[in-house]
Motif scaffolding. Structure first.
Motif, short mmCIF file in Angstrom:
data_model
loop_
_atom_site.label_atom_id
_atom_site.label_comp_id
_atom_site.label_asym_id
_atom_site.label_seq_id
_atom_site.Cartn_x
_atom_site.Cartn_y
_atom_site.Cartn_z
N HIS A 130 0.85 -1.19 0.00
CA HIS A 130 0.00 0.00 0.00
C HIS A 130 0.88 1.24 0.00
CE1 HIS A 130 -3.56 2.43 1.12
NE2 HIS A 130 -2.67 3.15 1.79
N GLY A 131 0.65 2.12 -0.94
CA GLY A 131 1.45 3.34 -1.03
C GLY A 131 1.08 4.13 -2.27
N ALA A 132 1.60 5.36 -2.34
CA ALA A 132 1.18 6.31 -3.36
C ALA A 132 1.43 5.81 -4.78
CB ALA A 132 1.91 7.64 -3.15
N GLY A 133 2.47 5.00 -4.99
CA GLY A 133 2.79 4.54 -6.34
C GLY A 133 1.67 3.73 -6.98
N LEU A 134 0.85 3.07 -6.16
CA LEU A 134 -0.25 2.28 -6.71
C LEU A 134 -1.32 3.15 -7.36
CD1 LEU A 134 -1.22 -0.76 -4.43
CD2 LEU A 134 -0.85 -0.75 -6.89
N SER A 135 -1.28 4.45 -7.11
CA SER A 135 -2.23 5.36 -7.78
C SER A 135 -2.16 5.20 -9.29
CB SER A 135 -1.92 6.83 -7.43
OG SER A 135 -1.79 7.02 -6.06
N ASN A 136 -0.99 4.82 -9.79
CA ASN A 136 -0.79 4.74 -11.24
C ASN A 136 -1.60 3.65 -11.92
OD1 ASN A 136 1.06 6.89 -11.44
ND2 ASN A 136 2.74 5.58 -10.80
N ILE A 137 -2.28 2.79 -11.15
CA ILE A 137 -3.13 1.78 -11.80
C ILE A 137 -4.25 2.45 -12.59
CG2 ILE A 137 -2.58 -0.01 -10.12
CD1 ILE A 137 -5.36 0.39 -8.89
N VAL A 138 -4.52 3.73 -12.33
CA VAL A 138 -5.57 4.43 -13.11
C VAL A 138 -5.16 4.55 -14.58
CG1 VAL A 138 -6.50 5.70 -11.16
CG2 VAL A 138 -4.65 6.71 -12.50
N PHE A 139 -3.86 4.40 -14.87
CA PHE A 139 -3.41 4.47 -16.26
C PHE A 139 -3.46 3.10 -16.94
CE2 PHE A 139 -0.89 7.91 -14.12
CZ PHE A 139 -1.65 8.95 -14.64
N GLY A 140 -3.73 2.06 -16.16
CA GLY A 140 -3.82 0.72 -16.72
C GLY A 140 -5.22 0.45 -17.26
N GLY A 141 -5.30 -0.50 -18.17
CA GLY A 141 -6.58 -0.87 -18.74
C GLY A 141 -7.30 -1.91 -17.91
N PRO A 142 -8.48 -2.34 -18.34
CA PRO A 142 -9.23 -3.35 -17.59
C PRO A 142 -8.56 -4.72 -17.56
CG PRO A 142 -10.33 -2.81 -19.67
CD PRO A 142 -9.23 -1.81 -19.49
N HIS A 143 -7.53 -4.90 -18.37
CA HIS A 143 -6.80 -6.18 -18.36
C HIS A 143 -5.82 -6.27 -17.19
CE1 HIS A 143 -4.19 -3.25 -20.30
NE2 HIS A 143 -3.18 -3.96 -19.85
N LEU A 144 -5.54 -5.16 -16.52
CA LEU A 144 -4.52 -5.14 -15.46
C LEU A 144 -4.99 -5.94 -14.24
CD1 LEU A 144 -1.77 -4.01 -14.54
CD2 LEU A 144 -2.99 -2.03 -13.62
N ARG A 145 -4.09 -6.74 -13.68
CA ARG A 145 -4.39 -7.53 -12.49
C ARG A 145 -3.50 -7.03 -11.35
NH1 ARG A 145 -7.22 -12.19 -14.07
NH2 ARG A 145 -6.51 -13.44 -12.30
N VAL A 146 -4.13 -6.72 -10.20
CA VAL A 146 -3.48 -6.01 -9.11
C VAL A 146 -3.50 -6.84 -7.84
CG1 VAL A 146 -3.52 -3.91 -7.69
CG2 VAL A 146 -4.23 -3.80 -10.10
N LEU A 147 -2.33 -6.91 -7.16
CA LEU A 147 -2.25 -7.49 -5.82
C LEU A 147 -1.64 -6.45 -4.90
CD1 LEU A 147 -2.35 -9.75 -3.70
CD2 LEU A 147 -0.17 -10.59 -4.59
N GLU A 148 -2.45 -5.98 -3.95
CA GLU A 148 -1.98 -4.97 -2.98
C GLU A 148 -1.66 -5.65 -1.66
OE1 GLU A 148 -3.43 -0.87 -0.69
OE2 GLU A 148 -4.85 -1.99 -1.92
#
Length: 383
Positions: A287-305
């Motif tokens: 968890h941290g500010a860098g994860l904000s950048n997922i807004v630039f990813g498309g719906p194909h992006l898979r995220v583990l926080e």
């Protein structure tokens, strides 16, 4: 005479609605990282959840209101009577108290102003997610008002000013803002852009917020000379939220097993960060500010926080879950405060993230080995 008591932004009555939120079905957006994982700690702080209040984004007008710019107090708003708008001081890092004498000495401005920054705008998350999306709304909805930002100061911490310059250049809005020196100002009307909710991150629930990020992705030309990784782990330069060496060792093993590359966002330009996430297929991060950048990813992006109870209140911050839900992305999390960074849950989480069965097979083989061991032991005792 004591300072006037603060007022909640939701109690300011002079407001007009400029956007209506759409429910992204947050509860259904969480993908469990392993069987039996409960998302209750993650969902506790989701704005509007469990209420019947409609999601609205408003222009809030404070006639003859005051605006404070200064180190650690940027963007704090006051009513004409000197009542602090409580939520605008939520992230203050200096004393925002306004005495009657200081209020009387405020510099009068014979025009309307609109402010978008908060006291922590030098943080990547606050700048990208809570300030920048308000700017095009301010320019479109309040064309007669000056959109004001705090002027540069050499002692400003973090990299917010440098990032802001790059973001404004990419968005084409650099010439549409006014830089204002530190001080207390009283414009003719002070305007805020705020949800009808006391949580600033409720802004993430509005489609209009995400138009800003789509504009930035389109503004960044593709760069073919340097291929960027598609499976990324966000590694911090200055700090770490993962302090348990055993968890770090286990995480390192799973990252290497699945071909993740480490990236330090602090060393990248904003354009490269946008390119990186626009092309990424998987991202893992604490968890941290860098994860904000997922807004630039498309719906194909898979995220583990890799999340953490930062306040000791039994709640996890859900801001990146909301972003992923609005982008239609696959979102998982692990709760470090609940010992979910151990080898088994981490392995199961990576299995689900990557669509593999490595940990499940490993677990099955371990159980089979133990079962065979018990059978052999019983046979030896009978012999």
């Amino acid at each position: 005479m004591s300072p006037a008591p603060p007022i909640a932004v939701t109690d300011l009555t002079e407001r007009r609605t400029i956007a209506v939120g759409r429910d992204p079905r947050i509860d259904e957006a969480v993908v469990a990282s392993f069987g039996g994982q409960s998302p209750s700690a993650l969902l506790k702080q989701v704005p509007y959840r469990g209420t019947t209040r409609p999601m609205r984004l408003d222009v809030v007008t404070i006639p003859r209101g005051c605006l404070l710019f200064g180190p650690g107090v940027d963007g704090i708003a006051f009513t004409a009577e000197g009542r602090q708008v409580r939520e605008t001081a939520m992230f203050a890092r200096a004393d925002p108290t306004l005495t009657p004498e200081r209020l009387q000495a405020a510099q009068d401005i014979d025009e309307d102003w609109v402010t978008v920054v908060d006291c922590a705008w030098d943080n990547h998350f606050h700048l990208l997610m809570l300030a920048l999306p308000k700017l095009p709304l301010a320019l479109a909805q309040l064309p007669a008002a000056a959109a004001v930002l705090p002027a540069r100061r050499s002692e400003a911490p973090g990299d917010g000013p440098a990032m802001l310059d790059q973001l404004l250049a990419l968005s084409g809005q650099a010439g549409q803002v006014r830089w204002v020196p530190d001080g207390l100002y009283r414009p003719r009307n002070l305007h805020l852009i705020w949800p009808n909710h006391d949580q600033p991150a409720a802004l993430h629930l509005f489609d209009e917020t995400f138009d800003t990020f789509a504009t930035l992705v389109r503004a960044v030309p593709p760069e073919s000379a340097r291929p960027l990784p598609r499976r990324i782990f966000i590694e911090r330069v200055r700090d770490s939220r993962l302090l348990d060496p055993r968890a770090i060792c286990t995480l390192d093993r799973h990252l290497a097993l699945h071909g993740f590359k480490r990236v330090q966002l602090e060393r990248l330009t904003m354009a490269d960060q946008i390119r990186l996430f626009a092309g990424a297929s998987h991202v893992v991060a604490a968890h941290g500010a860098g994860l904000s950048n997922i807004v630039f990813g498309g719906p194909h992006l898979r995220v583990l926080e890799l999340n953490l109870d930062l306040d000791g209140q039994g709640a996890l911050r859900p801001w990146f879950l909301i972003l992923a839900a609005k982008r239609g992305q696959h979102y998982q999390y692990l709760n470090a405060s609940a010992c979910e960074l151990a080898d088994l849950p981490l392995g199961l989480a990576f299995d689900r993230l990557m669509g593999t069965r490595r940990q499940a097979i490993r677990l099955g083989l371990t159980r089979l080995r133990h079962r065979l061991g018990r059978i052999i032991s019983r046979l030896m005792r009978r012999a």
